[in-house]
Each structure stands twice: as C-alpha cells, then as structure tokens.
Design a protein around this motif. Structure first.
Motif, mmCIF file in Angstrom:
data_model
loop_
_atom_site.group_PDB
_atom_site.id
_atom_site.type_symbol
_atom_site.label_atom_id
_atom_site.label_comp_id
_atom_site.label_asym_id
_atom_site.label_seq_id
_atom_site.Cartn_x
_atom_site.Cartn_y
_atom_site.Cartn_z
ATOM 1 N N HIS A 7 5.420 4.816 6.365
ATOM 2 C CA HIS A 7 4.875 3.503 6.004
ATOM 3 C C HIS A 7 5.775 2.372 6.515
ATOM 4 O O HIS A 7 6.734 1.970 5.859
ATOM 5 C CB HIS A 7 4.720 3.419 4.477
ATOM 6 C CG HIS A 7 3.841 2.290 4.023
ATOM 7 N ND1 HIS A 7 2.847 2.445 3.076
ATOM 8 C CD2 HIS A 7 3.791 0.989 4.384
ATOM 9 C CE1 HIS A 7 2.244 1.292 2.878
ATOM 10 N NE2 HIS A 7 2.805 0.380 3.653
ATOM 11 N N HIS A 9 5.754 -1.488 9.071
ATOM 12 C CA HIS A 9 4.903 -2.544 9.629
ATOM 13 C C HIS A 9 5.621 -3.256 10.768
ATOM 14 O O HIS A 9 6.831 -3.477 10.701
ATOM 15 C CB HIS A 9 4.558 -3.581 8.563
ATOM 16 C CG HIS A 9 3.768 -3.008 7.432
ATOM 17 N ND1 HIS A 9 2.446 -2.681 7.541
ATOM 18 C CD2 HIS A 9 4.128 -2.680 6.163
ATOM 19 C CE1 HIS A 9 2.013 -2.193 6.387
ATOM 20 N NE2 HIS A 9 3.008 -2.170 5.532
ATOM 21 N N LYS A 121 -5.528 2.967 8.595
ATOM 22 C CA LYS A 121 -4.935 2.239 7.482
ATOM 23 C C LYS A 121 -6.017 1.375 6.846
ATOM 24 O O LYS A 121 -6.612 0.524 7.509
ATOM 25 C CB LYS A 121 -3.776 1.358 7.968
ATOM 26 C CG LYS A 121 -3.297 0.298 6.952
ATOM 27 C CD LYS A 121 -2.614 0.941 5.744
ATOM 28 C CE LYS A 121 -2.239 -0.062 4.671
ATOM 29 N NZ LYS A 121 -0.999 -0.754 4.850
ATOM 30 N N HIS A 186 2.447 3.651 -1.866
ATOM 31 C CA HIS A 186 3.293 3.070 -2.926
ATOM 32 C C HIS A 186 3.199 3.810 -4.266
ATOM 33 O O HIS A 186 3.578 3.240 -5.300
ATOM 34 C CB HIS A 186 2.939 1.585 -3.144
ATOM 35 C CG HIS A 186 2.782 0.794 -1.881
ATOM 36 N ND1 HIS A 186 3.776 0.740 -0.917
ATOM 37 C CD2 HIS A 186 1.747 0.051 -1.393
ATOM 38 C CE1 HIS A 186 3.352 -0.017 0.090
ATOM 39 N NE2 HIS A 186 2.130 -0.427 -0.163
ATOM 40 N N ASP A 244 7.875 0.859 3.738
ATOM 41 C CA ASP A 244 7.250 -0.462 3.879
ATOM 42 C C ASP A 244 8.138 -1.392 4.722
ATOM 43 O O ASP A 244 8.064 -2.614 4.585
ATOM 44 C CB ASP A 244 6.965 -1.116 2.510
ATOM 45 C CG ASP A 244 5.618 -1.863 2.500
ATOM 46 O OD1 ASP A 244 4.903 -1.795 3.504
ATOM 47 O OD2 ASP A 244 5.305 -2.505 1.481
#
Ligand SMILES: [Zn+2]
Length: 300
Positions: A7, A9, A121, A186, A244
């Motif tokens: 995960h 970005h 996603k 999460h 994340d």
C-alpha cells in the motif's frame, strides 16, 4: 526477511486536483506535520532502499467523476504504468470509480492486459457502496483477469464520505464472488472489529495494516489489532504489510514501521491474559509470503 509493501502512493502536485492539495494540507494540519505535495517514484524507491522493502504496490485513486483532474482516466493509468515500468520491484494497480460503468470496465481490461497493472484500487469514500449490484460486472472481470481488488476502508480525508468505507458493505461482494481476491485496506482503521469479521468469514478476503502507524505512540493498539486478528484467524495467513507511504513519513517513517512489524512481539500484558505469542514464521507471512501469493500470484 524479505518485505512487500502492498500500500503506497505516488503523485505530483501537477497530477492531483486543487481540492486534493487542500485535503492534504488539512490532513497534515490534523497530524501536526508538513503536507506532502509530491511523492515521486524516485522518493518511493529511495525509501524502499533505506527501509529494506523489496517490493511495493502503487495505488492510484480515481477521483475524476466529481473533481476536475489534470489527467483523464486513461492518462492517469498510463502515467502510473510508465513510472513503474523501469522498476521491476514496483507494480501499480489501476484506480477506477466503478460508477464509470462500461468506460470503467474497458479501462480496467486495458490497464491489466496492455499496461501491466496488477490489480484494481477501489476508493468508496468518493461516493459509492461497493456492494451495489451494478458493479458486479467489475467483480466478474477481476475474477476473469485473475487480479485482486484493494478497497479503501475506514478513516477518510476531510472532503470524502466515510459512510461508504464501512467494511460491512464489502461482505455481499466477498460472499457472492468467492474466487475474487479482496484486500481491505488499513484493517478498516478504526473499524478493525468489523473488518476482521468480514475477513474472518470470507476466506477470499485479506487485510492490509497500512495506516496503523497512526497509533505508533500507543503501540498497545497495534498489538490489540494483531491479537484480535489472530483470534479471528485473519492473522497470520491473510494479513499483509503496508505503509500508505508517504502519508505517515512524519509520524513513523517507513524504515521504523518495517522494523516495528518485523520484530513484533506480544508484550507480557497480552500473553499474561492468554493471548498467544506471535512467531517469526507468522510475521514472515505478513511481511512477504501473503502478498507474494495474493498480489503476485506466486506459490510460496
Ligand atoms: Zn492509501
């Protein structure tokens, strides 16, 4: 121990909307940190290097239905596919809002078959419930393509709608599409119990632990999450490591988060109550093997 971060970005301020930039500022203010306005592939690769992360998954989000975005849907897919093209250890999913209907289905197929995207996603806080029957063709296509879906769950930024991110709205999909691989992001923070219930009853559902760095100053919360996941039989076989990145770099940098999870041990306060200690081979599943199997389709 090898590590896959499922995960992460990437973006630059040129490819996100003005609203997104404002959202990042508000989120950073809430955390008392500096807003991250750019997260390049180079910085991700550098962080992976420094943190001992062997592979990473980039997760683009499609907010194009309700925000003016600098890139069209296909341009965004191509942007992310191109940025990972020279880095064999980084793969990208494709971000598509399923309310795009046929256009979205076409893009999902193109992204996987032509651009090498490894999964889908989904970002429900943009305004939809995942269990809408209208989206079933997307789920059928994912099964046909053999790709997993990673669905954002739980806490969402200022201008998004958190009601759509309740894990219970994934249950109907998981039950009706038993061959569909679903990852709940999460562990649904902070709705971990609801998330673990959905994952526990549906063997095709996994969870990723990204975002739990938020609780790093109170690690008991993280131990409790893992302990509950173990009771619910989600740990060790269906929990995946994630960060994340770069959203928590100021809270707990990737290197520290990797080290924390690699070395995770239940403290005596837990084992004294009867919670089982976690073993290294179980942690290895979370850090590497589960993602190698579920995301990369490898036999491990
Ligand atoms: Zn994320």
């Amino acid at each position: 121990m090898r590590v896959i971060d499922v995960h992460t970005h990437t973006w630059t301020r040129d490819i996100i909307s003005k609203k997104d930039i404002e959202t990042r500022r508000i989120a950073a203010e809430r955390l008392g940190v500096n807003p991250v306005l750019d997260s390049t592939i180079e910085s991700l690769l550098d962080a992976m290097n420094k943190s001992g992360v062997d592979r990473a998954v980039v997760l683009p989000i499609d907010s194009g239905l309700h925000q003016k975005m600098p890139l069209s849907l296909t341009e965004k897919t191509d942007y992310h596919a191109n940025e990972v093209a020279d880095s064999p250890n980084v793969v990208t999913f494709v971000g598509i809002d399923p309310r795009r209907g046929k256009t979205g289905l076409k893009e999902l197929e193109r992204a996987v078959k032509e651009k090498g995207c490894r999964g889908w996603k989904m970002y429900p806080p943009n305004g939809f419930y995942p269990d809408d029957k209208e989206f079933d063709p997307f789920y059928e296509l994912c099964v046909d393509l053999g790709i997993p879906i990673l669905i954002h769950q739980g806490f969402a930024p200022r201008f998004k709608h958190v009601k759509y991110a309740r894990p219970v709205y994934v249950d109907r999909v998981a039950a009706d599409f038993p061959d569909l691989k679903i990852i709940l992001a999460h562990v649904g923070f902070p709705w971990k119990d609801e998330t673990l219930m959905i994952a526990s009853k549906n063997p095709n559902v996994s969870v990723d632990v990204s975002g739990w760095q938020y609780a790093s100053t109170v690690p008991m919360k993280i131990y409790q999450m893992v302990a509950d996941a173990k009771i619910m039989r989600v740990f060790p076989n269906r929990m995946l490591f994630g960060s994340d990145y770069p959203l928590f770099e100021d809270t707990m940098p990737l290197k520290k988060w990797v080290e924390f999870f690699k070395g995770l041990q239940m403290p005596p306060e837990f084992t004294d109550q009867g919670y089982k200690q976690v073993r290294e081979d179980e942690i290895e599943k979370v850090m590497w093997k589960n993602a190698a199997r579920i995301v990369f389709g490898e036999k491990v």
